[in-house]
Design a protein around this motif. Structure first.
Motif, PDB file in Angstrom:
ATOM      1  N   LYS A 172     -47.075-104.661 -32.277  1.00 20.63           N
ATOM      2  CA  LYS A 172     -45.993-105.175 -31.440  1.00 20.63           C
ATOM      3  C   LYS A 172     -45.916-104.416 -30.116  1.00 20.63           C
ATOM      4  CE  LYS A 172     -41.054-106.066 -31.600  1.00 20.63           C
ATOM      5  NZ  LYS A 172     -39.826-105.909 -32.364  1.00 20.63           N
ATOM      6  N   ARG A 173     -45.757-105.175 -29.038  1.00 19.39           N
ATOM      7  CA  ARG A 173     -45.571-104.556 -27.720  1.00 19.39           C
ATOM      8  C   ARG A 173     -44.153-104.030 -27.601  1.00 19.39           C
ATOM      9  NH1 ARG A 173     -47.832-108.057 -22.871  1.00 19.39           N
ATOM     10  NH2 ARG A 173     -49.884-107.149 -22.899  1.00 19.39           N
ATOM     11  N   ARG A 174     -44.035-102.895 -26.974  1.00 21.21           N
ATOM     12  CA  ARG A 174     -42.722-102.301 -26.712  1.00 21.21           C
ATOM     13  C   ARG A 174     -42.635-101.950 -25.233  1.00 21.21           C
ATOM     14  NH1 ARG A 174     -40.694 -99.291 -31.936  1.00 21.21           N
ATOM     15  NH2 ARG A 174     -41.874-100.478 -33.458  1.00 21.21           N
ATOM     16  N   TYR A 175     -41.406-101.763 -24.784  1.00 19.29           N
ATOM     17  CA  TYR A 175     -41.179-101.540 -23.356  1.00 19.29           C
ATOM     18  C   TYR A 175     -40.249-100.355 -23.156  1.00 19.29           C
ATOM     19  CZ  TYR A 175     -42.926-106.304 -23.191  1.00 19.29           C
ATOM     20  OH  TYR A 175     -43.700-107.421 -23.348  1.00 19.29           O
ATOM     21  N   ALA A 176     -40.554 -99.515 -22.161  1.00 20.95           N
ATOM     22  CA  ALA A 176     -39.677 -98.428 -21.736  1.00 20.95           C
ATOM     23  C   ALA A 176     -39.387 -98.671 -20.258  1.00 20.95           C
ATOM     24  CB  ALA A 176     -40.346 -97.080 -21.954  1.00 20.95           C
ATOM     25  N   ARG A 177     -38.129 -98.940 -19.951  1.00 18.80           N
ATOM     26  CA  ARG A 177     -37.750 -99.294 -18.579  1.00 18.80           C
ATOM     27  C   ARG A 177     -37.491 -98.052 -17.734  1.00 18.80           C
ATOM     28  NH1 ARG A 177     -32.947-103.077 -18.395  1.00 18.80           N
ATOM     29  NH2 ARG A 177     -31.997-101.218 -19.241  1.00 18.80           N
ATOM     30  N   PHE A 178     -37.868 -98.134 -16.449  1.00 14.34           N
ATOM     31  CA  PHE A 178     -37.634 -97.015 -15.534  1.00 14.34           C
ATOM     32  C   PHE A 178     -37.581 -97.507 -14.093  1.00 14.34           C
ATOM     33  CE2 PHE A 178     -42.189 -97.436 -15.719  1.00 14.34           C
ATOM     34  CZ  PHE A 178     -42.634 -97.126 -14.447  1.00 14.34           C
ATOM     35  N   ILE A 179     -37.013 -96.657 -13.259  1.00 14.28           N
ATOM     36  CA  ILE A 179     -36.987 -96.883 -11.812  1.00 14.28           C
ATOM     37  C   ILE A 179     -37.829 -95.787 -11.175  1.00 14.28           C
ATOM     38  CG2 ILE A 179     -35.555 -96.910  -9.734  1.00 14.28           C
ATOM     39  CD1 ILE A 179     -33.267 -97.967 -11.484  1.00 14.28           C
ATOM     40  N   LEU A 180     -38.781 -96.179 -10.349  1.00 22.38           N
ATOM     41  CA  LEU A 180     -39.654 -95.233  -9.662  1.00 22.38           C
ATOM     42  C   LEU A 180     -39.047 -94.909  -8.306  1.00 22.38           C
ATOM     43  CD1 LEU A 180     -42.452 -93.797  -9.717  1.00 22.38           C
ATOM     44  CD2 LEU A 180     -43.310 -95.777  -8.476  1.00 22.38           C
ATOM     45  N   ARG A 181     -38.912 -93.639  -8.007  1.00 29.42           N
ATOM     46  CA  ARG A 181     -38.387 -93.196  -6.714  1.00 29.42           C
ATOM     47  C   ARG A 181     -39.547 -92.671  -5.862  1.00 29.42           C
ATOM     48  NH1 ARG A 181     -33.507 -95.443  -7.097  1.00 29.42           N
ATOM     49  NH2 ARG A 181     -32.331 -94.680  -8.867  1.00 29.42           N
ATOM     50  N   THR A 182     -39.804 -93.344  -4.737  1.00 33.60           N
ATOM     51  CA  THR A 182     -40.841 -92.908  -3.798  1.00 33.60           C
ATOM     52  C   THR A 182     -40.273 -92.923  -2.385  1.00 33.60           C
ATOM     53  OG1 THR A 182     -41.689 -95.135  -3.462  1.00 33.60           O
ATOM     54  CG2 THR A 182     -42.732 -93.825  -5.201  1.00 33.60           C
ATOM     55  N   SER A 183     -40.960 -92.228  -1.508  1.00 34.68           N
ATOM     56  CA  SER A 183     -40.597 -92.221  -0.103  1.00 34.68           C
ATOM     57  C   SER A 183     -41.875 -92.065   0.706  1.00 34.68           C
ATOM     58  CB  SER A 183     -39.643 -91.071   0.187  1.00 34.68           C
ATOM     59  OG  SER A 183     -39.359 -90.996   1.557  1.00 34.68           O
ATOM     60  N   PHE A 184     -42.213 -93.062   1.507  1.00 32.33           N
ATOM     61  CA  PHE A 184     -43.426 -93.057   2.316  1.00 32.33           C
ATOM     62  C   PHE A 184     -44.653 -92.787   1.450  1.00 32.33           C
ATOM     63  CE2 PHE A 184     -40.161 -91.970   5.481  1.00 32.33           C
ATOM     64  CZ  PHE A 184     -40.349 -93.047   6.327  1.00 32.33           C
ATOM     65  N   GLY A 185     -44.706 -93.400   0.259  1.00 29.55           N
ATOM     66  CA  GLY A 185     -45.844 -93.260  -0.625  1.00 29.55           C
ATOM     67  C   GLY A 185     -45.853 -91.995  -1.455  1.00 29.55           C
ATOM     68  N   ARG A 186     -44.895 -91.103  -1.243  1.00 21.14           N
ATOM     69  CA  ARG A 186     -44.844 -89.851  -2.000  1.00 21.14           C
ATOM     70  C   ARG A 186     -43.927 -90.005  -3.201  1.00 21.14           C
ATOM     71  NH1 ARG A 186     -43.473 -84.964   1.460  1.00 21.14           N
ATOM     72  NH2 ARG A 186     -44.268 -83.934  -0.379  1.00 21.14           N
ATOM     73  N   PHE A 187     -44.334 -89.454  -4.313  1.00 23.37           N
ATOM     74  CA  PHE A 187     -43.587 -89.511  -5.553  1.00 23.37           C
ATOM     75  C   PHE A 187     -42.352 -88.629  -5.447  1.00 23.37           C
ATOM     76  CE2 PHE A 187     -42.779 -87.886  -9.847  1.00 23.37           C
ATOM     77  CZ  PHE A 187     -42.601 -89.074 -10.526  1.00 23.37           C
ATOM     78  N   ARG A 188     -41.173 -89.188  -5.765  1.00 22.12           N
ATOM     79  CA  ARG A 188     -39.924 -88.423  -5.727  1.00 22.12           C
ATOM     80  C   ARG A 188     -39.312 -88.226  -7.108  1.00 22.12           C
ATOM     81  NH1 ARG A 188     -40.365 -85.841  -1.144  1.00 22.12           N
ATOM     82  NH2 ARG A 188     -40.512 -87.210   0.628  1.00 22.12           N
ATOM     83  N   GLY A 189     -39.599 -89.121  -8.036  1.00 20.15           N
ATOM     84  CA  GLY A 189     -39.067 -88.958  -9.391  1.00 20.15           C
ATOM     85  C   GLY A 189     -38.983 -90.282 -10.135  1.00 20.15           C
ATOM     86  N   VAL A 190     -38.604 -90.155 -11.404  1.00 15.69           N
ATOM     87  CA  VAL A 190     -38.470 -91.316 -12.289  1.00 15.69           C
ATOM     88  C   VAL A 190     -37.098 -91.269 -12.933  1.00 15.69           C
ATOM     89  CG1 VAL A 190     -39.335 -92.413 -14.379  1.00 15.69           C
ATOM     90  CG2 VAL A 190     -40.927 -91.389 -12.800  1.00 15.69           C
ATOM     91  N   GLU A 191     -36.434 -92.402 -12.968  1.00 16.23           N
ATOM     92  CA  GLU A 191     -35.152 -92.512 -13.651  1.00 16.23           C
ATOM     93  C   GLU A 191     -35.356 -93.480 -14.822  1.00 16.23           C
ATOM     94  OE1 GLU A 191     -30.775 -94.470 -12.853  1.00 16.23           O
ATOM     95  OE2 GLU A 191     -31.948 -93.797 -11.136  1.00 16.23           O
ATOM     96  N   TRP A 192     -35.283 -92.944 -16.049  1.00 13.13           N
ATOM     97  CA  TRP A 192     -35.486 -93.755 -17.244  1.00 13.13           C
ATOM     98  C   TRP A 192     -34.213 -94.495 -17.582  1.00 13.13           C
ATOM     99  CZ3 TRP A 192     -40.229 -94.637 -18.797  1.00 13.13           C
ATOM    100  CH2 TRP A 192     -41.220 -93.728 -18.426  1.00 13.13           C
ATOM    101  N   LEU A 193     -34.328 -95.775 -17.895  1.00  9.01           N
ATOM    102  CA  LEU A 193     -33.187 -96.636 -18.224  1.00  9.01           C
ATOM    103  C   LEU A 193     -33.190 -96.896 -19.726  1.00  9.01           C
ATOM    104  CD1 LEU A 193     -33.708 -99.230 -15.386  1.00  9.01           C
ATOM    105  CD2 LEU A 193     -32.216 -97.240 -15.345  1.00  9.01           C
ATOM    106  N   GLU A 194     -32.058 -96.877 -20.346  1.00  6.89           N
ATOM    107  CA  GLU A 194     -31.959 -97.183 -21.788  1.00  6.89           C
ATOM    108  C   GLU A 194     -30.851 -98.157 -22.025  1.00  6.89           C
ATOM    109  OE1 GLU A 194     -34.155 -96.392 -24.070  1.00  6.89           O
ATOM    110  OE2 GLU A 194     -35.243 -95.238 -22.580  1.00  6.89           O
TER     111      GLU A 194
END
Length: 91
Positions: free
Chosen positions: A69-91
């Protein structure tokens, strides 16, 4: 003669703004999405399938254990000008 009166300079600047930067941003965001997904699956012992996109978030698509079974973990990716700033996991 000012710099903005030179058509070659204006065209070069327009090319960078319209073509080069969106392409760079697309490739860098894709890189960060794959990295977040594979790191999440490696840390939790899941099998990474891919990344999904919804209106306001992304999802890591994975399989857990022997389950098919496929499962999903939702998140919001935070970037700025192509640079990684962080991940916010949603539940």
């Amino acid at each position: 003669m000012t710099d903005l009166q030179r058509p070659d300079l204006v065209l070069a600047l327009a090319f960078v703004v319209i073509v080069v930067y969106p392409l760079y941003d697309y490739l860098m965001v894709g890189h960060h999405l794959r990295r977040v997904g594979s790191d999440y699956c490696r840390e939790n012992g899941y099998t990474f399938i891919g990344i999904g996109h919804a209106k306001s978030h992304f999802s890591v698509i994975y399989r857990a254990g022997d389950s098919g079974k496929r499962r999903y973990a939702r998140f919001i990716l935070r970037t700025s000008f192509g640079r990684f700033r962080g991940v916010e996991w949603l539940e």
